[in-house]
Design a protein around this motif. Structure first.
Motif, mmCIF file in Angstrom:
data_model
loop_
_atom_site.group_PDB
_atom_site.id
_atom_site.type_symbol
_atom_site.label_atom_id
_atom_site.label_comp_id
_atom_site.label_asym_id
_atom_site.label_seq_id
_atom_site.Cartn_x
_atom_site.Cartn_y
_atom_site.Cartn_z
ATOM 1 N N THR A 52 20.770 2.772 15.812
ATOM 2 C CA THR A 52 20.256 2.207 14.363
ATOM 3 C C THR A 52 18.943 1.614 14.535
ATOM 4 O OG1 THR A 52 20.810 1.935 12.166
ATOM 5 C CG2 THR A 52 21.738 0.453 13.934
ATOM 6 N N GLY A 53 18.277 1.681 13.330
ATOM 7 C CA GLY A 53 17.232 0.809 13.275
ATOM 8 C C GLY A 53 16.341 1.237 12.088
ATOM 9 N N THR A 54 15.491 0.340 11.824
ATOM 10 C CA THR A 54 14.447 0.640 10.634
ATOM 11 C C THR A 54 13.044 0.408 11.011
ATOM 12 O OG1 THR A 54 14.860 -1.665 9.883
ATOM 13 C CG2 THR A 54 16.376 -0.315 9.017
ATOM 14 N N MET A 55 12.396 -0.689 10.584
ATOM 15 C CA MET A 55 11.024 -0.921 10.821
ATOM 16 C C MET A 55 10.810 -2.447 10.823
ATOM 17 S SD MET A 55 9.592 0.079 6.894
ATOM 18 C CE MET A 55 10.106 1.977 6.974
ATOM 19 N N ALA A 56 9.697 -2.885 11.279
ATOM 20 C CA ALA A 56 9.515 -4.355 11.252
ATOM 21 C C ALA A 56 8.427 -4.623 10.029
ATOM 22 C CB ALA A 56 8.875 -4.768 12.346
ATOM 23 N N HIS A 57 8.248 -5.936 9.550
ATOM 24 C CA HIS A 57 7.552 -6.255 8.646
ATOM 25 C C HIS A 57 6.095 -5.882 9.130
ATOM 26 C CE1 HIS A 57 11.052 -9.144 7.700
ATOM 27 N NE2 HIS A 57 10.683 -8.476 6.455
ATOM 28 N N SER A 58 5.939 -5.966 10.524
ATOM 29 C CA SER A 58 4.642 -5.868 11.021
ATOM 30 C C SER A 58 4.157 -4.457 10.431
ATOM 31 C CB SER A 58 4.344 -6.017 12.406
ATOM 32 O OG SER A 58 5.308 -5.134 13.104
ATOM 33 N N TYR A 59 5.089 -3.401 10.418
ATOM 34 C CA TYR A 59 4.709 -2.152 10.325
ATOM 35 C C TYR A 59 4.319 -2.015 8.832
ATOM 36 C CZ TYR A 59 5.387 3.041 9.246
ATOM 37 O OH TYR A 59 5.160 4.423 8.915
ATOM 38 N N ILE A 60 4.921 -2.654 7.705
ATOM 39 C CA ILE A 60 4.375 -2.783 6.554
ATOM 40 C C ILE A 60 3.047 -3.419 6.365
ATOM 41 C CG2 ILE A 60 4.932 -3.546 4.133
ATOM 42 C CD1 ILE A 60 7.067 -1.701 5.319
ATOM 43 N N ALA B 194 0.818 -3.584 8.761
ATOM 44 C CA ALA B 194 -0.336 -2.742 9.299
ATOM 45 C C ALA B 194 -0.987 -1.721 8.412
ATOM 46 C CB ALA B 194 0.306 -1.928 10.625
ATOM 47 N N PHE B 195 -0.181 -1.246 7.267
ATOM 48 C CA PHE B 195 -0.742 -0.282 6.388
ATOM 49 C C PHE B 195 -1.336 -1.124 5.262
ATOM 50 C CE2 PHE B 195 2.071 2.583 8.749
ATOM 51 C CZ PHE B 195 1.696 3.688 8.784
ATOM 52 N N GLY B 196 -1.168 -2.464 5.172
ATOM 53 C CA GLY B 196 -1.610 -3.185 3.860
ATOM 54 C C GLY B 196 -1.110 -2.882 2.755
ATOM 55 N N GLU B 197 -0.120 -1.818 2.429
ATOM 56 C CA GLU B 197 0.570 -1.968 1.285
ATOM 57 C C GLU B 197 1.847 -1.120 1.530
ATOM 58 O OE1 GLU B 197 0.101 2.125 -0.238
ATOM 59 O OE2 GLU B 197 0.839 0.443 -1.719
#
Length: 447
Positions: free
Chosen positions: A192-200, A202-205
């Motif tokens: 299982t897994g989601t995403m990291a805060h760094s992913y958000i 990196a996109f800026g919003e």
């Protein structure tokens, strides 16, 4: 790194001396946890499969002798008596996933004395570490009261092998998944897994990040909503999930802040968007204590992701475990050191309803209305039967947790359960104790 040389140096020096003295008769060792750590009402046995794999493949070759010689600063020829040693003994043990109590043997090993000594460190390491992790994980399962718990511990455990142990322990204790892909693959267990805060970031919003994630992963989705402000992130996630019509089976994850309050607000937002089926996953420094508080507070959290504190068993990272000689060449032996007295002889644990365990001599008749906990797993160096499945271990653990007395199940201030000993074991202990004391009182023994 060789598993055969994964041993303490004093095991090598003792084994060599035993061989030189001709002391190669069968020796029986008990592995037990003397007393439970504070905050534990029970333990969950784990680590046996790694021990069985190690013992059934154990063989000292020339490369191991060279390593021992280097460590001892001696010529390799001095250690030739160790060359070719294999494990030809027997093991009886409590199955993995079984709830056990302090003071009762988790494993009994009988083998020629030099080999039984050489394998001590590895056996003790595996059983102690994995039992500590499984016991912590089981308490998380109890705290969650039926809600799924997942393992997020990989990044901060004490090495990748420890991370595998943590994922496996969680699987035995009833977790629903792990973030550790290698462990999930090896165990045949859901990842299982989601995403990291760094992913958000990196996109800026957030909306751009969520939509990009949805394009890569058609669903169900789990969207991380607390990178900036949880309420704002939840609104954004709700819009995206509804617009893409991927709400069923999807979730949001909250990783920080006052999780009870944040989850309550998120639940209201999701419901207002008609997304009652979207679950809330909570993470961020959780263990059984935090999960218990959140559940008792009525927080609308559907899944708990536990990480560092569970993966290292932070409040009880070590067990008071011991591997003690109880019989040599048919002669019962015991230790009399203060606070470390051991009972002699080969043993069996008889479990009665209510976890009223009696530790008895192995050849005693069964206690009425009881069942034995220790079973043969190796005979003459060969594994008996097929390895148990993860499902078997999970079902065994779940059955024991369901019937565990309330005082031991408590998350805060549990009352540890205690085993008793049979009259025959107590009588043997007293007889051996007296024999040892009489030997010390003989003339010429320093008195």
């Amino acid at each position: 790194m060789s598993q055969e040389t994964t041993t303490d140096l004093y095991e090598v020096t003792m084994a060599l001396s035993y061989l030189q003295e001709g002391m190669t008769r069968p020796a029986t060792f008990d592995l037990l946890v003397r007393d439970l750590p504070p905050g534990r009402g029970f333990l969950v046995a784990a680590g046996l499969e790694d021990v069985v794999d190690h013992l059934t493949s154990f063989r000292l070759g020339p490369e191991h002798i060279r390593d021992f010689a280097t460590a001892l600063h001696r010529p390799a020829a001095d250690l030739d008596p160790l060359l070719g040693l294999t494990f030809t003994g027997d093991v009886r043990a409590v199955p993995e996933g079984q709830v056990v109590l302090g003071g009762e043997p988790l494993l009994e090993l009988t083998a020629p004395l030099p080999v039984a000594q050489l394998v001590e460190s590895f056996v003790l390491n595996q059983i102690s570490h994995q039992t500590a992790l499984a016991s912590k994980a089981a308490r998380c399962t109890l705290a969650a009261q039926g809600r799924p718990v997942v393992d997020f511990s990989l990044r901060r455990t004490h090495g990748t092998e420890a991370a595998h142990h943590a994922a496996r322990a969680g699987a035995i204790a009833g977790f629903s998944a792990t973030s550790n892909v290698a462990a999930a693959t090896a165990l045949g267990f859901p990842a299982t897994g989601t995403m990291a805060h760094s992913y958000i970031e990196a996109f800026g919003e957030e909306e751009a990040a969520f939509r990009a994630f949805a394009r890569a992963h058609p669903g169900p989705l789990t969207l991380l909503t607390d990178t900036y402000r949880t309420a704002q992130g939840t609104h954004t996630a709700a819009r995206v999930l509804r617009a893409l019509d991927v709400g069923d089976g999807s979730a949001i994850r909250i990783d920080s802040g006052d999780l009870a309050t944040e989850a309550q607000q998120a639940r209201h937002i999701l419901d207002a968007y008609g997304l009652g089926a979207v679950r809330i996953v909570a993470s961020g420094g959780l263990d059984e204590y935090a999960v218990d508080r959140l559940v008792e507070a009525g927080a609308p959290i559907d899944v708990y992701a536990v990480g560092t504190r569970v993966g290292v068993s932070s409040d009880a990272p070590a067990l008071d475990s011991a591997y003690k000689l109880v019989e040599y060449d048919g002669r019962p032996v015991m230790k009399l050191s203060a606070a470390k007295v051991t009972d002699p002889g080969r043993k069996q644990i008889h479990r009665q309803d209510g976890f009223r365990d009696v530790v008895a001599l192995a050849d005693e008749p069964p206690v009425p209305h009881s069942r034995p906990l220790m079973h043969p797993v190796i005979r003459n160096g060969v594994r008996l039967g097929t390895p148990p499945s993860l499902r078997d271990m999970r079902e065994r653990c779940a059955a024991d947790l369901r019937t565990l007395p309330d005082e031991a199940r408590r998350i805060a201030d549990p009352a540890p359960l205690h085993c008793s000993t049979s009259p025959a074991l107590r009588e043997l202990s007293e007889r051996v104790r007296q024999r040892i004391q009489d030997a010390f009182l003989r003339p010429g023994n320093g008195r």
